[in-house]
Design an enzyme around this catalytic site. Structure first.
Site, PDB file in Angstrom:
ATOM      1  N   ASP A   7       1.127  -1.206   0.111  1.00  0.00           N
ATOM      2  CA  ASP A   7       0.196   0.176   0.084  1.00  0.00           C
ATOM      3  C   ASP A   7       0.896   1.247   0.004  1.00  0.00           C
ATOM      4  O   ASP A   7       1.903   1.192   0.426  1.00  0.00           O
ATOM      5  CB  ASP A   7      -0.900  -0.142   1.111  1.00  0.00           C
ATOM      6  CG  ASP A   7      -1.772   1.346   1.043  1.00  0.00           C
ATOM      7  OD1 ASP A   7      -2.794   1.267   0.116  1.00  0.00           O
ATOM      8  OD2 ASP A   7      -1.891   2.322   2.045  1.00  0.00           O
ATOM      9  N   GLU A   9       0.957   5.930   0.446  1.00  0.00           N
ATOM     10  CA  GLU A   9      -0.100   6.981   0.630  1.00  0.00           C
ATOM     11  C   GLU A   9       0.787   8.069  -0.185  1.00  0.00           C
ATOM     12  O   GLU A   9       1.960   7.627  -0.457  1.00  0.00           O
ATOM     13  CB  GLU A   9       0.152   7.375   1.985  1.00  0.00           C
ATOM     14  CG  GLU A   9      -0.686   6.413   3.156  1.00  0.00           C
ATOM     15  CD  GLU A   9      -1.979   6.404   2.614  1.00  0.00           C
ATOM     16  OE1 GLU A   9      -2.697   7.178   2.359  1.00  0.00           O
ATOM     17  OE2 GLU A   9      -2.444   5.170   3.026  1.00  0.00           O
ATOM     18  N   GLU A  52      -6.638  17.378   1.634  1.00  0.00           N
ATOM     19  CA  GLU A  52      -7.278  16.219   1.648  1.00  0.00           C
ATOM     20  C   GLU A  52      -6.395  15.017   1.638  1.00  0.00           C
ATOM     21  O   GLU A  52      -6.910  14.339   2.544  1.00  0.00           O
ATOM     22  CB  GLU A  52      -8.206  16.024   0.140  1.00  0.00           C
ATOM     23  CG  GLU A  52      -9.061  15.016   0.210  1.00  0.00           C
ATOM     24  CD  GLU A  52      -9.892  14.880  -1.197  1.00  0.00           C
ATOM     25  OE1 GLU A  52     -10.431  13.772  -1.221  1.00  0.00           O
ATOM     26  OE2 GLU A  52      -9.605  15.730  -1.833  1.00  0.00           O
ATOM     27  N   HIS A 152      -5.229   6.297   7.289  1.00  0.00           N
ATOM     28  CA  HIS A 152      -4.677   5.344   6.261  1.00  0.00           C
ATOM     29  C   HIS A 152      -3.231   5.461   6.441  1.00  0.00           C
ATOM     30  O   HIS A 152      -2.455   6.260   5.920  1.00  0.00           O
ATOM     31  CB  HIS A 152      -5.239   5.925   5.021  1.00  0.00           C
ATOM     32  CG  HIS A 152      -6.538   5.637   4.781  1.00  0.00           C
ATOM     33  ND1 HIS A 152      -7.135   5.337   3.395  1.00  0.00           N
ATOM     34  CD2 HIS A 152      -7.766   5.996   5.383  1.00  0.00           C
ATOM     35  CE1 HIS A 152      -8.450   5.362   3.457  1.00  0.00           C
ATOM     36  NE2 HIS A 152      -8.989   5.669   4.735  1.00  0.00           N
ATOM     37  N   ASP A 157      -2.516  -0.690   6.333  1.00  0.00           N
ATOM     38  CA  ASP A 157      -3.503  -1.088   5.519  1.00  0.00           C
ATOM     39  C   ASP A 157      -2.789  -2.243   4.658  1.00  0.00           C
ATOM     40  O   ASP A 157      -3.739  -3.200   4.511  1.00  0.00           O
ATOM     41  CB  ASP A 157      -3.539   0.057   4.550  1.00  0.00           C
ATOM     42  CG  ASP A 157      -4.581   1.125   4.905  1.00  0.00           C
ATOM     43  OD1 ASP A 157      -4.970   1.002   6.038  1.00  0.00           O
ATOM     44  OD2 ASP A 157      -4.653   2.196   4.377  1.00  0.00           O
TER      45      ASP A 157
END
Length: 238
Positions: A7, A9, A52, A152, A157
């Site tokens: 995963d 980000e 965001e 997250h 994750d």
């Protein structure tokens, strides 16, 4: 083949517009057992994250400014994943960002350096058509504890995805690393049993006695309210 749950980000949603990777998390599994090997990298993206994105992953620009750049960890990352099957939720997103990072370093695409790339989101959509299949939704559906997922996080994750994947593919309740010498005890109701060839078994046939024959005939006659039942059911003669 080794399997690695991966995963990332990022600073935003578009590598084409210059968004960068800020975190990579990898969890390794072999023979459907977690090995305990992980890779967790925070990265300096050399640009600001969108508001965001920060709300999603919680990684501030100030924190990321002190981390290594992708160019400094690229070989470490590639050595960890090389030859493995990567399992990624919504793989197009993560692979797109990682390929953009590799392109900056004049490295070939990620797919040429790993054994395979599997998108667990596509798997989930086939298993649960018409339902929500985000990682959070799958955790709820498959009873994977994600109570620690305030933000997250890539490594968190990736670990959750490992749990979700194993339940989607076999229904095993958890991925617990065993101590050396311990045997794994499957969860209740989910015992793995070897296939048994039943062709060699001979089942005994028990013939009815006179009372059972008479009871059989009487039961069929009782059912024959409107006719036709006796014609369709064999009667054992007394």
């Amino acid at each position: 083949m080794r399997q690695i749950f991966l995963d990332t980000e990022t600073t935003g949603l578009s590598p084409e517009q210059g968004d960068r990777v800020v975190e990579i998390g990898c969890v390794e599994m072999e023979a459907r057992q977690l090995t305990g090997r992980t890779l967790h990298l925070y990265l300096n993206p050399e640009r600001k994250s969108s508001e965001e994105a920060v709300r999603v992953h919680g990684l501030t620009d100030e924190f990321l400014a002190g981390q290594r750049r992708f160019a400094e960890v690229a070989q470490e990352f590639l050595e960890f994943v090389r030859g493995a099957e990567l399992i990624i939720h919504n793989a197009a997103f993560d692979v797109g960002f990682l390929n953009a990072e590799l392109t900056r370093l004049r490295q070939p695409p990620l797919s040429t350096q790993v054994g395979a790339i599997t998108d667990s989101l596509l798997m989930a959509r086939e298993l649960y058509p018409g339902k929500a299949n985000s990682l959070d939704a799958l955790c709820r559906r498959l009873e994977v504890d994600n109570s620690n997922r305030t933000f997250h996080g890539a490594l968190l994750d990736a670990g959750l995805l490992a749990e979700v994947y194993i339940r989607m593919t076999r229904g095993q309740k958890s991925l617990v690393m065993e101590e050396e010498g311990e045997s794994q005890v499957p969860a209740a109701g989910l015992l793995d049993t070897a296939e048994v060839d039943l062709s060699g078994f001979v089942l005994p046939v028990l013939e009815p006695d006179d009372l059972e024959r008479e009871a059989h005939v009487a039961a069929l006659k009782d059912l024959d309210k409107n006719g036709g039942v006796l014609a369709g059911w064999p009667i054992i003669s007394a």
